[in-house]
Design an enzyme around this catalytic site. Structure first.
Site, PDB file in Angstrom:
ATOM      1  N   GLY A 123       0.817  -1.222   0.000  1.00  0.00           N
ATOM      2  CA  GLY A 123       0.000   0.000   0.000  1.00  0.00           C
ATOM      3  C   GLY A 123       0.847   1.266   0.000  1.00  0.00           C
ATOM      4  O   GLY A 123       1.225   1.766   1.067  1.00  0.00           O
ATOM      5  N   ALA A 129      -0.772  11.124  -4.663  1.00  0.00           N
ATOM      6  CA  ALA A 129       0.671  10.824  -4.719  1.00  0.00           C
ATOM      7  C   ALA A 129       0.911   9.400  -5.195  1.00  0.00           C
ATOM      8  O   ALA A 129       0.572   8.436  -4.505  1.00  0.00           O
ATOM      9  CB  ALA A 129       1.303  11.013  -3.341  1.00  0.00           C
ATOM     10  N   ARG A 270      -6.156 -18.444 -41.225  1.00  0.00           N
ATOM     11  CA  ARG A 270      -7.017 -17.502 -41.942  1.00  0.00           C
ATOM     12  C   ARG A 270      -6.630 -17.441 -43.418  1.00  0.00           C
ATOM     13  O   ARG A 270      -5.451 -17.268 -43.748  1.00  0.00           O
ATOM     14  CB  ARG A 270      -6.855 -16.109 -41.305  1.00  0.00           C
ATOM     15  CG  ARG A 270      -7.588 -15.006 -42.010  1.00  0.00           C
ATOM     16  CD  ARG A 270      -9.076 -15.121 -41.791  1.00  0.00           C
ATOM     17  NE  ARG A 270      -9.797 -13.985 -42.361  1.00  0.00           N
ATOM     18  CZ  ARG A 270     -11.109 -13.910 -42.413  1.00  0.00           C
ATOM     19  NH1 ARG A 270     -11.860 -14.896 -41.934  1.00  0.00           N
ATOM     20  NH2 ARG A 270     -11.696 -12.859 -42.939  1.00  0.00           N
ATOM     21  N   HIS A 339      -4.905 -10.175 -36.934  1.00  0.00           N
ATOM     22  CA  HIS A 339      -6.240 -10.763 -36.830  1.00  0.00           C
ATOM     23  C   HIS A 339      -7.306  -9.974 -37.601  1.00  0.00           C
ATOM     24  O   HIS A 339      -8.470 -10.408 -37.628  1.00  0.00           O
ATOM     25  CB  HIS A 339      -6.671 -10.846 -35.360  1.00  0.00           C
ATOM     26  CG  HIS A 339      -6.102 -12.020 -34.627  1.00  0.00           C
ATOM     27  ND1 HIS A 339      -4.769 -12.124 -34.301  1.00  0.00           N
ATOM     28  CD2 HIS A 339      -6.685 -13.157 -34.155  1.00  0.00           C
ATOM     29  CE1 HIS A 339      -4.566 -13.246 -33.659  1.00  0.00           C
ATOM     30  NE2 HIS A 339      -5.697 -13.903 -33.559  1.00  0.00           N
ATOM     31  N   GLU A 364       5.039  -0.212 -11.162  1.00  0.00           N
ATOM     32  CA  GLU A 364       6.440  -0.241 -10.675  1.00  0.00           C
ATOM     33  C   GLU A 364       7.243   0.942 -11.212  1.00  0.00           C
ATOM     34  O   GLU A 364       8.416   0.804 -11.551  1.00  0.00           O
ATOM     35  CB  GLU A 364       7.151  -1.547 -11.061  1.00  0.00           C
ATOM     36  CG  GLU A 364       6.436  -2.822 -10.682  1.00  0.00           C
ATOM     37  CD  GLU A 364       6.259  -2.994  -9.186  1.00  0.00           C
ATOM     38  OE1 GLU A 364       7.063  -2.426  -8.418  1.00  0.00           O
ATOM     39  OE2 GLU A 364       5.306  -3.685  -8.793  1.00  0.00           O
ATOM     40  N   THR A 366       6.355   4.573 -13.703  1.00  0.00           N
ATOM     41  CA  THR A 366       5.987   4.739 -15.116  1.00  0.00           C
ATOM     42  C   THR A 366       7.276   4.712 -15.958  1.00  0.00           C
ATOM     43  O   THR A 366       8.363   5.025 -15.454  1.00  0.00           O
ATOM     44  CB  THR A 366       5.257   6.078 -15.366  1.00  0.00           C
ATOM     45  OG1 THR A 366       6.175   7.147 -15.120  1.00  0.00           O
ATOM     46  CG2 THR A 366       4.025   6.234 -14.480  1.00  0.00           C
TER      47      THR A 366
HETATM   48  C1  LIG Z   1      -3.996  -1.549 -12.140  1.00  0.00           C
HETATM   49  C2  LIG Z   1      -3.073  -0.859 -11.187  1.00  0.00           C
HETATM   50  C3  LIG Z   1      -2.600  -1.531 -10.072  1.00  0.00           C
HETATM   51  C4  LIG Z   1      -1.791  -0.860  -9.129  1.00  0.00           C
HETATM   52  N1  LIG Z   1      -1.384  -1.523  -7.989  1.00  0.00           N
HETATM   53  C5  LIG Z   1      -0.779  -0.823  -7.000  1.00  0.00           C
HETATM   54  C6  LIG Z   1      -0.494  -1.429  -5.736  1.00  0.00           C
HETATM   55  O1  LIG Z   1      -0.749  -2.612  -5.507  1.00  0.00           O
HETATM   56  N2  LIG Z   1       0.065  -0.669  -4.762  1.00  0.00           N
HETATM   57  C7  LIG Z   1       0.359   0.645  -4.949  1.00  0.00           C
HETATM   58  O2  LIG Z   1       0.849   1.274  -4.019  1.00  0.00           O
HETATM   59  N3  LIG Z   1       0.129   1.259  -6.144  1.00  0.00           N
HETATM   60  C8  LIG Z   1      -0.443   0.553  -7.166  1.00  0.00           C
HETATM   61  N4  LIG Z   1      -0.713   1.161  -8.371  1.00  0.00           N
HETATM   62  C9  LIG Z   1      -0.383   2.579  -8.542  1.00  0.00           C
HETATM   63  C10 LIG Z   1       0.791   2.807  -9.475  1.00  0.00           C
HETATM   64  O3  LIG Z   1       1.973   2.423  -8.834  1.00  0.00           O
HETATM   65  C11 LIG Z   1       0.759   4.297  -9.849  1.00  0.00           C
HETATM   66  O4  LIG Z   1      -0.362   4.491 -10.682  1.00  0.00           O
HETATM   67  C12 LIG Z   1       2.042   4.726 -10.545  1.00  0.00           C
HETATM   68  O5  LIG Z   1       3.120   4.719  -9.646  1.00  0.00           O
HETATM   69  C13 LIG Z   1       1.907   6.152 -11.131  1.00  0.00           C
HETATM   70  O6  LIG Z   1       1.439   7.047 -10.174  1.00  0.00           O
HETATM   71  P1  LIG Z   1       0.176   7.988 -10.505  1.00  0.00           P
HETATM   72  O7  LIG Z   1      -0.902   7.119 -11.052  1.00  0.00           O
HETATM   73  O8  LIG Z   1      -0.136   8.773  -9.283  1.00  0.00           O
HETATM   74  O9  LIG Z   1       0.664   8.924 -11.649  1.00  0.00           O
HETATM   75  P2  LIG Z   1       1.426  10.326 -11.478  1.00  0.00           P
HETATM   76  O10 LIG Z   1       2.555  10.168 -10.544  1.00  0.00           O
HETATM   77  O11 LIG Z   1       0.413  11.362 -11.189  1.00  0.00           O
HETATM   78  O12 LIG Z   1       1.981  10.513 -12.959  1.00  0.00           O
HETATM   79  C14 LIG Z   1       1.181  11.063 -14.009  1.00  0.00           C
HETATM   80  C15 LIG Z   1       2.093  11.289 -15.221  1.00  0.00           C
HETATM   81  O13 LIG Z   1       3.125  12.235 -14.874  1.00  0.00           O
HETATM   82  C16 LIG Z   1       4.406  11.671 -15.152  1.00  0.00           C
HETATM   83  N5  LIG Z   1       5.365  12.104 -14.120  1.00  0.00           N
HETATM   84  C17 LIG Z   1       5.164  12.187 -12.786  1.00  0.00           C
HETATM   85  N6  LIG Z   1       6.277  12.587 -12.177  1.00  0.00           N
HETATM   86  C18 LIG Z   1       7.220  12.746 -13.124  1.00  0.00           C
HETATM   87  C19 LIG Z   1       8.603  13.136 -13.114  1.00  0.00           C
HETATM   88  N7  LIG Z   1       9.252  13.421 -11.990  1.00  0.00           N
HETATM   89  N8  LIG Z   1       9.263  13.164 -14.308  1.00  0.00           N
HETATM   90  C20 LIG Z   1       8.624  12.861 -15.462  1.00  0.00           C
HETATM   91  N9  LIG Z   1       7.334  12.471 -15.531  1.00  0.00           N
HETATM   92  C21 LIG Z   1       6.641  12.426 -14.380  1.00  0.00           C
HETATM   93  C22 LIG Z   1       4.213  10.149 -15.117  1.00  0.00           C
HETATM   94  O14 LIG Z   1       5.171   9.471 -15.926  1.00  0.00           O
HETATM   95  C23 LIG Z   1       2.809  10.013 -15.693  1.00  0.00           C
HETATM   96  O15 LIG Z   1       2.881  10.017 -17.099  1.00  0.00           O
HETATM   97  C24 LIG Z   1      -1.450   0.489  -9.339  1.00  0.00           C
HETATM   98  C25 LIG Z   1      -1.905   1.159 -10.493  1.00  0.00           C
HETATM   99  C26 LIG Z   1      -2.706   0.518 -11.406  1.00  0.00           C
HETATM  100  C27 LIG Z   1      -3.210   1.277 -12.596  1.00  0.00           C
END
Ligand SMILES: Cc1cc2nc3c(=O)[nH]c(=O)nc-3n(C[C@H](O)[C@H](O)[C@H](O)COP(=O)(O)OP(=O)(O)OC[C@H]3O[C@@H](n4cnc5c(N)ncnc54)[C@H](O)[C@@H]3O)c2cc1C
Length: 389
Positions: A123, A129, A270, A339, A364, A366
């Site tokens: 978590g 964040a 196909r 396909h 893990e 982006t």
């Molecule tokens: C299906 C799914 C399962 C998940 N499971 C878990 C889980 O089990 N536990 C958990 O804790 N989290 C989980 N997550 C969360 C996931 O780890 C986050 O979505 C991910 O770390 C991105 O964070 P955010 O969504 O807040 O995007 P943001 O941090 O808001 O990023 C938005 C955009 O801004 C860009 N960006 C942000 N900061 C920077 C920077 N410094 N430099 C350049 N670009 C930047 C990012 O690349 C992205 O394109 C899950 C997400 C999904 C979709």
């Protein structure tokens, strides 16, 4: 130079492959579309000991090497990436507890986590964040021999089954830099005030729930502070993410392999203009490109896993995760193209591969953020690229 798995790894892969072909491949499409929880697949994971892959043998786990760990995720994702999520964050959390937990925490949790009797997740993310974990707002205030936790988490995989859930909190919200005031608490699911409030609707990655969690005055015993020391939370979490990137790279290879298999098989069946579409050069070029990228991705994923075996490997695992997830997405698109119209139909497998592949570039870290991490380590000179450097 040896590009082959060792004998144990080959045998293990054969077991995994047989399990996936028998228990996952035949049901994946229907169960994914109906939203049915894959209870029988979880039972199979338990039977094979897969909940213990990152747990030392002394606590009842399999204690896999990183290459065998990658094999688990490649094979399962080839069948259905969504169910790989059931083992993914569980294994990372177990590894984090095994590496950083106190002896008491390890004895209390690891044996039941190894059998799957208990399950877990991780978590970290909050509504405001994700990438910027130092910006989390969940706090844990010391009150005698308990912490009082308040805040919320989102996107938490396995949340409905996790017990305990390791949760990243701020034990000192005033610390600067913020990570010095961050800790991980192992929160038992029955603790009053801990509530899984919502399943987030999503494009793919079905088969595993992703949930919001609210924490309201949750009283967590001080004994559940991971490792027994405050301020180590970010380091504990980051050490687990290295294996997490191998996990995602391997899942991506599994998706790309399935995309290639489906495309090749369809190109043989196909017919158009009186011949199999695989006889057309345009389709052959597509298949050759897919196979080439797939093989490059596999080498990269297992190279990164091997680097983890040899020591700290942030750059290698970051590079592998970026490359393999890009290949997975492109392969799923290419397989849909081969396909034709049927690629767009939910009666075929390939549209799921496309929906699932997209997540690989987000989880893990982006891909864009990982690129910045890789670039920094190259420019600092911590990582070097090239033979003997
Ligand atoms: C299906 C799914 C399962 C998940 N499971 C878990 C889980 O089990 N536990 C958990 O804790 N989290 C989980 N997550 C969360 C996931 O780890 C986050 O979505 C991910 O770390 C991105 O964070 P955010 O969504 O807040 O995007 P943001 O941090 O808001 O990023 C938005 C955009 O801004 C860009 N960006 C942000 N900061 C920077 C920077 N410094 N430099 C350049 N670009 C930047 C990012 O690349 C992205 O394109 C899950 C997400 C999904 C979709």
């Amino acid at each position: 130079m040896d590009f082959e798995l060792n004998e144990d790894q080959r045998e293990f892969r054969a077991l995994l492959r047989a399990f996936v072909d028998k228990e996952i491949v035949p049901v994946a499409r229907d169960w994914e579309h109906s939203g049915r929880y894959p209870t029988e697949i979880v039972a199979g994971f338990k039977q094979m000991g897969l909940f213990g892959i990152t747990i030392p043998e002394s606590y009842g786990g399999l204690d896999l090497d990183p290459v065998s760990f990658a094999l688990v995720f490649e094979e399962i994702a080839r069948g259905w990436m969504g169910v790989a999520g059931i083992l993914g964050s569980h294994s990372l959390a177990c590894r984090m507890i095994a590496t950083h937990g106190t002896e008491e925490q390890k004895e209390h949790y690891l044996p039941e986590l190894a059998t799957g009797e208990r399950r877990t997740g991780i978590g970290l993310t909050e509504p405001d964040a994700g990438t910027d974990l130092q910006g989390i707002r969940t706090t844990a205030r010391l009150d005698g021999d308990h912490y009082i936790v308040n805040g919320s988490k989102t996107w938490i995989t396995n949340a409905r089954y996790a017990d305990p859930l390791p949760v990243l909190v701020k034990t000192d919200p005033t610390a600067s830099p913020a990570h010095r005031g961050m800790s991980v608490l192992l929160i038992d699911a029955q603790t009053p005030g801990y509530q899984v409030t919502k399943d987030i609707p999503k494009l793919g990655y079905k088969g595993t729930e992703s949930c919001e969690i609210v924490l309201e005055d949750v009283r967590v015993p001080v004994a559940n502070l991971l490792g027994g020391v405050e301020g180590k939370g970010m380091q504990q979490v980051l050490s687990a993410l290295e294996w997490g990137r191998v996990n995602i790279a391997a899942r991506s290879v599994g998706i790309a392999q399935r995309a290639f298999d489906e495309a090749l098989s369809y190109s043989r069946q196909r017919k158009a203009f009186g011949q199999p579409i695989g006889d057309f050069q345009a389709v052959q070029l597509q298949l050759a490109s897919m196979a080439t990228s797939l093989q490059a991705a596999r080498l990269m994923a297992y190279w990164a896993a091997d680097q983890v075996q040899r020591g700290r490997a942030d750059t290698a695992t970051g590079m592998a995760k970026i490359f393999c997830s890009d290949v997975a997405l492109q392969s799923s698109i290419d397989a849909m193209k081969v396909h034709g119209g049927y690629g767009y139909s939910t009666e075929y497998e390939v549209e799921r591969l496309y929906r699932d592949a997209m997540l690989m570039s987000i989880g893990e870290g982006t891909n864009d953020v990982l690129r910045t991490v890789v670039a920094k380590s190259l420019s600092r000179g911590d990582a070097k690229i090239g033979w003997g450097r």
